[in-house]
Design an enzyme around this catalytic site. Structure first.
Site, PDB file in Angstrom:
ATOM      1  CB  SER A  69       3.185 -68.939 -16.692  1.00 12.75           C
ATOM      2  OG  SER A  69       3.447 -69.559 -15.715  1.00 12.75           O
ATOM      3  CE  LYS A 124      -1.040 -65.869 -19.384  1.00 17.15           C
ATOM      4  NZ  LYS A 124      -0.130 -66.073 -18.582  1.00 17.15           N
ATOM      5  CB  SER A 150      -0.059 -70.166 -17.391  1.00 17.84           C
ATOM      6  OG  SER A 150       0.178 -68.520 -16.748  1.00 17.84           O
TER       7      SER A 150
END
Length: 495
Positions: free
Chosen positions: A182, A78, A158
């Site tokens: 998330s 990420k 997210s």
């Protein structure tokens, strides 16, 4: 062997051990899949040269007897994790061009375990979002589609890039972060497994901060076994993070027996929300029946302060975000606005932040600054902190009464279409976190397991919440639920 990218971590590891494939072949298969999947917009900084270099090193390491479990396995990282010499933007314009000179502890742990980074994954800006529509790189698209419908769907947020990439078999697994759901919400939306460990289990050092008392890294994988393998590699005490727990990391995979006979599973009445879709209600009932059939004892429990969790979270998280994001000033790194004659340092701050931060980040910074301001600190921030303590005590009381894990829905719905939730009412978007924020406020481990499909053919997930530091026990309960649910659906390759 073709389609190596469709393997999970455990299967790929076993093939590597038997010499039936190589890390270079695995990595090349993923790189080919990534290049063919630009329509998903999941990978935003591709690192093929670095990936192949690490894959070759892993193949050498695999010739010995001491290669760790993650050795040679290609994964996505990420964009919130600092990666040495590789762009790290946290999905924001304000960090454009930032290439750290250091590696985050989590990504370094994975490197030390021989994992191969394929590139950086898209995400909501500074991890603020539930649909991956706030990224400077543009929206991530879910590989899933509704039946007879070509509308682009959200992969959740997210960690939307991570979820989309794992679901579409662009990588074997990926890192995510979870501040209010998330990891778990995008896992539920994409038919993947996502675990948020106990706060302090994974180091936060080198991970771009959103809300420091809530943020926690975790793996996003294709199965519970894969989550156990990757979580062990990511964890560990880190002296550079004052909130990192100095606890031994168990062999989580060895704890996956599937035996949950006699385990007490709590069903919280407060999670039965008004207007909950019948499909979510049914999924929850089915999951409860599956765990009961596997030998668990089902008990009704009460978590009375749950109704205050969402408002408390949306005071605490923006407050911490406004403090953390104050460091982005255009002075040291990242974007700096062009200044006009006569502009001073105040104008530089204002213009840089106006250009560098997107609307959602600006909104949360303003809310956070407001609740921390002199006249409102006690009315909002301190009150939210007191509510947080009460929420944590609710869980402590339930676990003290002998409950081993808690079963809830992971999300209030299946994935929705990109653009369907308008910016006009951000509260509607925030309601996506209704089942997940309590876990962050209490610092507990939580996992989302795919458990079924809705009427439109989209995945639905169930959430299990565990006792602090008992991720192994939680993973084993999730393993039993996964086996009972038998979820094997995959999205069709339309991209």
């Amino acid at each position: 062997m073709t389609d190596l990218n469709k393997l999970g971590l455990a299967e790929a590891r076993d093939l590597l051990r038997k010499g039936e494939t190589t890390s270079v072949e695995l990595t090349q298969s993923c790189l080919t899949a990534i290049d063919a999947a630009d329509a998903l917009n999941a990978f935003v900084h591709k690192t093929p040269e670095l990936a192949l270099e690490r894959a070759k090193a892993a193949d050498e390491r695999l010739k010995g007897d001491d290669a760790p479990a993650m050795c040679g396995l290609p994964i996505g990282i990420k964009d919130l994790f600092c990666t040495k010499g590789v762009d790290t933007q946290a999905g924001s314009r304000i960090l454009q061009g930032f290439k750290p000179e250091y590696e985050s502890t989590v990504s370094q742990n994975l490197i030390d375990n021989g994992a191969v980074m394929l590139g950086k994954l898209n995400m909501d800006e500074f991890a603020m979002g539930s649909s991956n529509e706030t990224s400077v790189y543009g929206n991530v698209v879910s590989p899933w589609r509704r039946n007879n419908d070509d509308a682009d769907l959200t992969p959740g947020g997210s960690s939307g890039g991570s979820a989309s990439a794992v679901a579409a078999d662009l990588c074997l697994a990926a890192t995510g972060t979870d501040t209010g759901g998330s990891i778990r919400q995008p896992a539920a939306f994409t038919g993947t497994v996502g675990i948020k460990p106990t706060y302090g289990r994974c180091s936060r050092w080198g991970t771009v901060a959103f809300a420091s008392s809530l943020d926690q890294a975790g793996p996003m994988t294709k199965s519970v076994r894969d989550a156990a393998i990757m979580l062990e590699a990511m964890c560990g005490h880190d002296a550079k993070d004052s909130t990192s727990a100095d606890l031994a990391v168990p062999n989580f995979e060895a704890m996956l027996t599937g035996d949950i006979k006699g385990k007490k599973i709590g069903i919280p009445k407060e999670y039965r929300m008004d207007g909950m879709p019948a499909e979510i209600e049914q999924l929850w009932a089915d999951g409860t029946a599956m765990l009961k059939a596997a030998g668990a004892e089902i008990v009704d429990i009460s978590l009375p302060h749950t109704k205050y969790a969402l408002p408390a979270y949306y005071v605490i998280a923006p407050a911490e975000a406004s403090s953390n994001l104050a460091r982005y000033d255009g002075v040291r790194y990242g974007h700096r606005a062009k200044l006009e004659a006569g502009d001073g340092i105040t104008e530089m701050y204002e213009k840089t932040r106006a250009e560098g931060f997107g609307h959602e980040v600006q909104r949360r910074v303003m809310i956070g600054t407001y609740v921390l301001s002199a006249g409102f600190y006690d009315a909002y921030y301190n009150r939210a902190r007191r509510v947080r303590t009460l929420i944590k005590k609710d869980f402590e009381d339930v676990f003290a009464a002998g409950v081993d894990a808690i079963l809830t829905p992971a999300t209030p719905s299946a994935a929705f279409g990109l653009g369907e939730m308008t910016d006009a009412d951000p509260v509607q978007m925030y309601l996506n976190d209704v089942f997940t924020v309590t876990v962050n406020l209490a610092g507990l481990p939580g996992i989302s397991v795919p458990a079924g499909l809705d009427a439109q053919g989209l995945p639905l997930g169930l959430q299990l919440i565990g006792k602090p530091w008992e991720e192994g026990d939680l993973l084993n309960t999730a393993y039993a639920l996964e086996a009972a649910a038998g979820f094997v659906a995959k999205p069709g390759n339309w991209w």
